[in-house]
Design a protein around this motif. Structure first.
Motif, PDB file in Angstrom:
ATOM      1  N   PRO A 298       0.814  -1.217   0.000  1.00  0.00           N
ATOM      2  CA  PRO A 298       0.000   0.000   0.000  1.00  0.00           C
ATOM      3  C   PRO A 298       0.847   1.266   0.000  1.00  0.00           C
ATOM      4  N   ALA A 299       0.256   2.335  -0.538  1.00  0.00           N
ATOM      5  CA  ALA A 299       0.923   3.640  -0.506  1.00  0.00           C
ATOM      6  C   ALA A 299       1.217   4.068   0.927  1.00  0.00           C
ATOM      7  N   LEU A 300       0.359   3.677   1.875  1.00  0.00           N
ATOM      8  CA  LEU A 300       0.571   4.037   3.281  1.00  0.00           C
ATOM      9  C   LEU A 300       1.923   3.550   3.785  1.00  0.00           C
ATOM     10  N   VAL A 301       2.278   2.307   3.464  1.00  0.00           N
ATOM     11  CA  VAL A 301       3.545   1.746   3.924  1.00  0.00           C
ATOM     12  C   VAL A 301       4.717   2.444   3.247  1.00  0.00           C
ATOM     13  N   LYS A 302       4.630   2.599   1.932  1.00  0.00           N
ATOM     14  CA  LYS A 302       5.707   3.265   1.186  1.00  0.00           C
ATOM     15  C   LYS A 302       5.889   4.693   1.674  1.00  0.00           C
ATOM     16  N   ASN A 303       4.796   5.410   1.864  1.00  0.00           N
ATOM     17  CA  ASN A 303       4.879   6.802   2.299  1.00  0.00           C
ATOM     18  C   ASN A 303       5.484   6.917   3.696  1.00  0.00           C
ATOM     19  N   THR A 304       5.122   6.002   4.582  1.00  0.00           N
ATOM     20  CA  THR A 304       5.684   6.000   5.934  1.00  0.00           C
ATOM     21  C   THR A 304       7.190   5.804   5.886  1.00  0.00           C
ATOM     22  N   LEU A 305       7.643   4.834   5.100  1.00  0.00           N
ATOM     23  CA  LEU A 305       9.080   4.584   4.973  1.00  0.00           C
ATOM     24  C   LEU A 305       9.784   5.775   4.310  1.00  0.00           C
ATOM     25  N   ASP A 306       9.136   6.390   3.318  1.00  0.00           N
ATOM     26  CA  ASP A 306       9.742   7.543   2.637  1.00  0.00           C
ATOM     27  C   ASP A 306       9.970   8.694   3.611  1.00  0.00           C
ATOM     28  N   TRP A 307       8.984   8.995   4.451  1.00  0.00           N
ATOM     29  CA  TRP A 307       9.140  10.100   5.395  1.00  0.00           C
ATOM     30  C   TRP A 307      10.197   9.780   6.453  1.00  0.00           C
ATOM     31  N   ILE A 308      10.209   8.547   6.969  1.00  0.00           N
ATOM     32  CA  ILE A 308      11.209   8.198   7.985  1.00  0.00           C
ATOM     33  C   ILE A 308      12.625   8.337   7.425  1.00  0.00           C
ATOM     34  N   SER A 309      12.785   8.036   6.141  1.00  0.00           N
ATOM     35  CA  SER A 309      14.123   8.023   5.538  1.00  0.00           C
ATOM     36  C   SER A 309      14.645   9.416   5.170  1.00  0.00           C
ATOM     37  N   ARG A 310      13.843  10.446   5.375  1.00  0.00           N
ATOM     38  CA  ARG A 310      14.296  11.800   5.050  1.00  0.00           C
ATOM     39  C   ARG A 310      15.377  12.259   6.042  1.00  0.00           C
ATOM     40  N   PRO A 311      16.184  13.252   5.660  1.00  0.00           N
ATOM     41  CA  PRO A 311      17.258  13.699   6.550  1.00  0.00           C
ATOM     42  C   PRO A 311      16.751  14.069   7.942  1.00  0.00           C
ATOM     43  N   LEU A 312      17.555  13.771   8.935  1.00  0.00           N
ATOM     44  CA  LEU A 312      17.210  14.054  10.323  1.00  0.00           C
ATOM     45  C   LEU A 312      17.390  15.536  10.623  1.00  0.00           C
ATOM     46  N   ALA A 313      16.895  15.960  11.770  1.00  0.00           N
ATOM     47  CA  ALA A 313      16.969  17.374  12.150  1.00  0.00           C
ATOM     48  C   ALA A 313      18.411  17.872  12.224  1.00  0.00           C
ATOM     49  N   ASP A 314      19.349  16.957  12.539  1.00  0.00           N
ATOM     50  CA  ASP A 314      20.757  17.359  12.638  1.00  0.00           C
ATOM     51  C   ASP A 314      21.491  17.248  11.306  1.00  0.00           C
ATOM     52  N   GLY A 315      20.751  16.921  10.231  1.00  0.00           N
ATOM     53  CA  GLY A 315      21.353  16.865   8.908  1.00  0.00           C
ATOM     54  C   GLY A 315      21.812  15.497   8.461  1.00  0.00           C
ATOM     55  N   ARG A 316      21.883  14.551   9.384  1.00  0.00           N
ATOM     56  CA  ARG A 316      22.296  13.192   8.999  1.00  0.00           C
ATOM     57  C   ARG A 316      21.228  12.536   8.139  1.00  0.00           C
ATOM     58  N   SER A 317      21.646  11.547   7.372  1.00  0.00           N
ATOM     59  CA  SER A 317      20.719  10.827   6.506  1.00  0.00           C
ATOM     60  C   SER A 317      19.736  10.015   7.336  1.00  0.00           C
ATOM     61  N   GLY A 318      18.457  10.095   6.972  1.00  0.00           N
ATOM     62  CA  GLY A 318      17.457   9.307   7.674  1.00  0.00           C
ATOM     63  C   GLY A 318      17.594   7.821   7.416  1.00  0.00           C
TER      64      GLY A 318
END
Length: 199
Positions: free
Chosen positions: A94-114
């Motif tokens: 589902p798009a829900l699962v893909k979208n959840t993983l996509d957002w988690i994988s975005r860069p962290l607040a300190d700039g490191r890779s998600g």
């Protein structure tokens, strides 16, 4: 966001890839969690409805990272792996699962890779569907997506077909053979975490 210090007890983050109240995968995920707990893990079972997110959009991210995305990143940082029960939509996850993983994988607040949040962590996946294949094709797609993020996905997996006859209620899988198989997926995740730690 600082990296979590591993505890002696493996910690797993678990969720179903569906928002529907009567979802078969919402009914199945506690069975998977039960197997991991019996093997010695601590499981945090969440509802993705409580972490509502827009479809990933770089403009939204550039303006302000959604609070729920940061909350999910923090949860991922605190856990050693994932347990996911996913439906199959049109032969895929589902798009829900893909979208959840996509957002988690975005860069962290300190700039490191998600994506660093997923590295060397372990996942276990199962699915349920009213159809005879039980959502098997969604597992193939999800397995590949998780591996690309750096997770080790255990080889054990279970697709529960004819789920309407087998998953009468939350956490109740009345096919004993499949119940044990789903629980073994959870137990395998715990075993693999211990191997990763020792390696």
């Amino acid at each position: 966001m600082s990296a979590a210090i591993p505890s002696a007890t493996p910690r797993l983050l678990a969720f179903a890839g569906s928002l529907r109240q009567g979802s078969f995968n919402r009914r199945l995920i506690p069975v998977l969690a039960e197997g991991a707990r019996a093997a010695g893990a601590e499981v945090t079972l969440i509802e993705l409805r409580d972490y509502a997110l827009p479809i990933y959009d770089g403009d939204i991210e550039a303006e302000a990272m959604p609070d729920n995305a940061r909350r999910l990143q923090a949860l991922m940082a605190e856990h050693d792996g994932l347990l996911i029960s996913t439906p199959e939509y049109n032969g895929s996850m589902p798009a829900l699962v893909k979208n959840t993983l996509d957002w988690i994988s975005r860069p962290l607040a300190d700039g490191r890779s998600g994506t660093a949040l997923f590295a060397d962590k372990v996942a276990g996946i199962v699915s349920a569907s009213p159809g005879p294949l039980g959502g098997l094709r969604s597992l193939l797609v999800l397995r590949d997506a998780l591996a690309k993020l750096g997770l080790l996905v255990v080889p054990q997996q279970v697709a529960v077909g004819q789920a309407g006859d087998k998953l009468a209620d939350y956490g109740q899988l009345n096919d004993e053979r499949q119940r044990e198989a789903v629980q073994r997926v959870g137990a395998a995740v715990v075993r693999h975490i211990k191997v990763v730690r020792e390696g």
